[in-house]
Design an enzyme around this catalytic site. Structure first.
Site, PDB file in Angstrom:
ATOM      1  N   GLY A 236       0.796  -1.216   0.000  1.00 12.22           N
ATOM      2  CA  GLY A 236       0.000   0.000   0.000  1.00 12.22           C
ATOM      3  C   GLY A 236       0.829   1.267   0.000  1.00 12.22           C
ATOM      4  O   GLY A 236       2.067   1.257   0.087  1.00 12.22           O
ATOM      5  N   HIS A 237       0.132   2.383  -0.085  1.00 18.65           N
ATOM      6  CA  HIS A 237       0.782   3.691  -0.176  1.00 18.65           C
ATOM      7  C   HIS A 237       1.593   4.001   1.081  1.00 18.65           C
ATOM      8  O   HIS A 237       1.228   3.646   2.198  1.00 18.65           O
ATOM      9  CB  HIS A 237      -0.264   4.786  -0.394  1.00 18.65           C
ATOM     10  CG  HIS A 237      -1.255   4.926   0.733  1.00 18.65           C
ATOM     11  ND1 HIS A 237      -0.995   5.658   1.863  1.00 18.65           N
ATOM     12  CD2 HIS A 237      -2.498   4.426   0.892  1.00 18.65           C
ATOM     13  CE1 HIS A 237      -2.026   5.616   2.658  1.00 18.65           C
ATOM     14  NE2 HIS A 237      -2.958   4.862   2.112  1.00 18.65           N
TER      15      HIS A 237
END
Length: 325
Positions: A236-237
């Protein structure tokens, strides 16, 4: 655009003591006097005293903590206001192709690099010597690929990605796509948060097939030197994966997960967001990490427990089931 103008465009009209041209949105610890930041959780209030942000989106009950050098923008929902403001800074993912199907243009492509047919390169792409780009690769603007890299068929690399030397990215992987980030209105509508950061992949990393590594909201998502990632992994980010880690198939790292060096995560293990895993820590397959983990430890299970304890628990559970039978 001026701060006052931005706030008006998202239907906010708080009192402003200092108007200024807004440079960008930034986290508190990286913001300058022309940047906007926000606080949505009390645990970050302590960061206000050392921040250089020009303004901060904050709830009324927390505004007391904002020092005099930062302008408090009081809103009912800082996360939602931040999501709306992020749209002012969104960048186009792809511009017009500069180089397609080996039609020669002024590309910064190193010696002995092979670009096979049906490769798309955007603007400002730099590829160092000794690389191989296979058919179907799509590379957006402002991407830099280091020396001796192999990019396998149908890999997509979004804008601003930085890739080191000796990196292999296997077929179908997507590097730098938007993270899964939304804020929610009182009516239940989902407002997209534009992800304006980037992905950095350091030297000697291998990324398996059909991986997705999301770009950061701001700042960077980083895969550090020597890490090896299996197929079908989601990162994820704003995650940071430490040096020489091993990430096995179907692992999922939620946003802002960070790891130390030489972390091993077994198949289908996963993390919640904003969690740190210490150096040389191992997570057994399907382990569900919901808390920070210290270095040099082994864990497994759901709920997560130390590996020896989890194995004893599992054996005891099986014995209980057999007795019932």
């Amino acid at each position: 655009m001026k701060l006052s103008e931005m706030l008006q465009k998202i239907n906010l009209q708080p009192s402003i003591t200092r108007d200024f041209e807004v440079a960008t949105l930034a986290p508190l610890d990286h913001a300058s006097q022309n940047d906007i930041s926000y606080i949505d959780q009390n645990k970050y209030l302590k960061n206000l005293s050392t921040s250089q942000a020009g303004a901060v989106l904050i709830r009324e009950k927390d505004a007391y903590a904002v020092p005099s050098h930062i302008q408090a923008i009081v809103v009912s929902d800082p996360h939602l206001a931040f999501a709306k403001l992020s749209h002012f800074f969104a960048k186009p993912q792809f511009c017009s192709p500069c180089f397609q199907d080996n039609d020669a243009h002024d590309q910064n492509i190193g010696k002995n690099t092979i670009v096979m047919p049906h490769v798309f390169l955007g603007k400002n792409v730099k590829i160092d010597e000794g690389c191989l780009l296979m058919p179907g690769v799509v590379i957006s603007d402002n991407v830099h690929i280091g020396k001796n890299c192999k990019i396998f068929p149908n890999v997509v690399i979004y804008r601003d990605t930085q890739i080191g030397n000796n990196v292999y990215i296997h077929a179908g992987s997507v590097i730098g796509s938007d993270g899964f980030g939304y804020a929610h209105t009182q009516m239940g509508e989902h407002i997209k948060i534009e992800h304006n950061g980037c992905v950095v992949i350091e030297d000697d990393v291998e990324i398996g097939a059909n991986n997705t590594i999301d770009r950061a909201v701001f700042g960077e998502t980083r895969i550090k030197k020597g890490t090896k990632i299996d197929n079908l992994v989601q990162i994820g980010h704003n995650c940071v994966v430490g040096e020489h880690s091993l990430i096995v198939s179907q692992v999922g790292l939620a946003g802002s997960t960070t790891t130390g060096r030489n972390v091993v995560m077994g198949g289908q293990a996963g993390t919640g967001g904003h969690i740190h895993i210490g150096d040389f820590t191992q997570i057994a397959g399907r382990g569900a990490v919901g808390k920070n983990l210290p270095p040099n430890t082994k864990w497994g299970g759901h709920p997560l427990m130390e590996l020896d304890e989890w194995m004893k628990f599992f054996v005891t559970l099986r014995r209980m089931v057999k007795k019932k039978d």
